[in-house]
Design a protein around this motif. Sequence first.
Motif, mmCIF file in Angstrom:
data_model
loop_
_atom_site.group_PDB
_atom_site.id
_atom_site.type_symbol
_atom_site.label_atom_id
_atom_site.label_comp_id
_atom_site.label_asym_id
_atom_site.label_seq_id
_atom_site.Cartn_x
_atom_site.Cartn_y
_atom_site.Cartn_z
ATOM 1 N N ARG A 22 0.831 -1.207 0.000
ATOM 2 C CA ARG A 22 0.000 0.000 0.000
ATOM 3 C C ARG A 22 0.859 1.246 0.000
ATOM 4 N NH1 ARG A 22 -2.666 3.765 -1.170
ATOM 5 N NH2 ARG A 22 -4.536 4.565 -0.111
ATOM 6 N N ALA A 23 2.003 1.179 0.669
ATOM 7 C CA ALA A 23 2.850 2.362 0.816
ATOM 8 C C ALA A 23 3.654 2.678 -0.442
ATOM 9 C CB ALA A 23 3.790 2.182 2.004
ATOM 10 N N ILE A 24 3.831 1.701 -1.305
ATOM 11 C CA ILE A 24 4.593 1.917 -2.534
ATOM 12 C C ILE A 24 3.665 1.731 -3.731
ATOM 13 C CG2 ILE A 24 6.713 1.111 -1.429
ATOM 14 C CD1 ILE A 24 6.430 -1.493 -2.993
ATOM 15 N N VAL A 25 4.184 2.005 -4.909
ATOM 16 C CA VAL A 25 3.422 1.808 -6.134
ATOM 17 C C VAL A 25 3.729 0.408 -6.663
ATOM 18 C CG1 VAL A 25 3.006 2.605 -8.484
ATOM 19 C CG2 VAL A 25 3.463 4.267 -6.666
ATOM 20 N N GLY A 73 -3.296 6.395 2.258
ATOM 21 C CA GLY A 73 -1.935 6.036 1.891
ATOM 22 C C GLY A 73 -0.866 6.445 2.874
ATOM 23 N N ASP A 74 -1.200 7.175 3.931
ATOM 24 C CA ASP A 74 -0.218 7.536 4.953
ATOM 25 C C ASP A 74 -0.899 7.567 6.314
ATOM 26 O OD1 ASP A 74 -1.776 9.716 4.324
ATOM 27 O OD2 ASP A 74 -0.191 11.182 4.610
ATOM 28 N N PHE A 75 -0.102 7.399 7.367
ATOM 29 C CA PHE A 75 -0.649 7.394 8.719
ATOM 30 C C PHE A 75 -0.968 8.819 9.160
ATOM 31 C CE2 PHE A 75 0.733 3.039 9.103
ATOM 32 C CZ PHE A 75 -0.122 2.519 10.065
ATOM 33 N N LEU A 76 -2.102 8.969 9.831
ATOM 34 C CA LEU A 76 -2.515 10.265 10.343
ATOM 35 C C LEU A 76 -1.901 10.447 11.731
ATOM 36 C CD1 LEU A 76 -4.308 12.810 10.048
ATOM 37 C CD2 LEU A 76 -6.132 11.515 11.172
ATOM 38 N N MET A 77 -0.753 11.072 11.762
ATOM 39 C CA MET A 77 -0.063 11.332 13.022
ATOM 40 C C MET A 77 0.135 12.833 13.158
ATOM 41 S SD MET A 77 0.448 8.540 14.689
ATOM 42 C CE MET A 77 0.471 6.757 14.470
ATOM 43 N N THR A 78 -0.857 13.521 13.727
ATOM 44 C CA THR A 78 -0.779 14.963 13.926
ATOM 45 C C THR A 78 -1.113 15.278 15.375
ATOM 46 O OG1 THR A 78 -3.120 15.361 13.384
ATOM 47 C CG2 THR A 78 -1.557 15.331 11.544
ATOM 48 N N TRP A 79 -0.656 16.433 15.821
ATOM 49 C CA TRP A 79 -0.949 16.831 17.194
ATOM 50 C C TRP A 79 -2.439 17.075 17.442
ATOM 51 C CZ3 TRP A 79 1.570 15.827 21.273
ATOM 52 C CH2 TRP A 79 2.964 15.729 21.264
#
Length: 441
Positions: free
Chosen positions: A139-142, A361-367
């Motif tokens: 999932r993280a790559i093409v 496609g990316d992890f939601l890591m926000t403050w």
Amino acid sequence: MNATNLATATPGASAAARPADPRAARATTDVRRFAWLMAQLGLLLGVFRLYDIEEPSFGLLALLVTGGFALHYWTPFAWKSTLLVAWSLGSAYVMLPAATATLLIASGLLLYGVATAPVAFRWRLVAVLLLTGGLAYARAIVVPGVPPEFWPIFGALFMFRYIIYLYECAYAKATPTLADFLSYFFILPNYYFVLFPVIDYQTHRQTYFRRDIHEVAQQGIVWIARGTIQLMLYRLVYHWKGPSNAPEVVTSFGALVTTMVLTYLLYLRVSGQFHIAIGFLHLFGYDLPETHRKYLLSRSLTDFWRRINIYWKDFMVKLVYFPVYFRMRRSGEMRAQVVATGLVFLTTWFLHAYQWFWLRGDFLMTWPDTLFWAILGGLVTVNLLIEQRKPARAAVKAPPAWWREPLQVAATFCLIVTLWSLWNAPSVGEWLDLLTWWKVG
């Protein structure tokens, strides 16, 4: 836990292999009642088309559901489940590109094979973890040959319900059937709604023709109509709010309050979609519970947690809260509740980031996201402790009953609106600017 034989109660299994299924009596057909249900569905289809509810492919989904309901209704009960599985799998090729539909079905068969392999469950779990790691890397790559639209749909079908399925496999006395697997995962509305209620496996099976089909289908139509109204209200909210929360747009305290409230009300789209999705499943005999229950009228944060996204709350209670609570109960009732509640919100935070990964496609890591779940979890825990001490505080004079509840609802609403504005902010700094710009700008 009630670990009954998962093969015995499988909808659509061979009638010759067991006594007559009592659910067949709840599938009795009636021309008049069927015509009335179809007339209501026809009216809803007209509303969908007239007001362009959702994306164009939603209209196609609604037609497939309506046509599938008509076929399913008149099919003999012994064949209903088989027809529904075939209709759902075939609809994948109508709703999605052929390559995506084929990959979804092949992936599902692979996951079923791993989950039901004739080895100890711990080895199946290891295999699942390795397979998940490989799929996450892909999932993280093409990956050449894998359509980009495959991953969000794959995640929508399997990212949460497969966890529940593994839990059931761990305790099942008999191997779950392929028919059960396909009917549970390849749910027709899920091809369109990538944000989908986390339906419990046992609830999905046990509610199949639990009541008369006409009552269940009518309840579903009511929920479809409710969801449609919420989606139309969402459009108004989005129009009034505008696409931006830029601080320079908020030039007065009234504008700040309006922006924050409208940001919270954007959730009407999620609750509306959930009502429609579960309403569609009601048409096929699944008497599932509602997904949201008047969450805008919550009287406390604990009440809010119980009312909003009820399926998620049940998911967390089943897989996190109860296992932790019963393991720690001997060390103290209150301690077990606090630790279990904290782990529920920690898991919810992580799984929302996990969901974001499969869908975006990316992890939601926000403050803002981290602070939202940390503050909400902490406040719910405090609220839980206060509720536990209510008997000891019974002698304390309370406000008059006639305005106590409205006050609780208003206070909870204000608190949720504030937290929701933080959750939707790009950063903590921009959220603080939003709160203060009207005063210092």
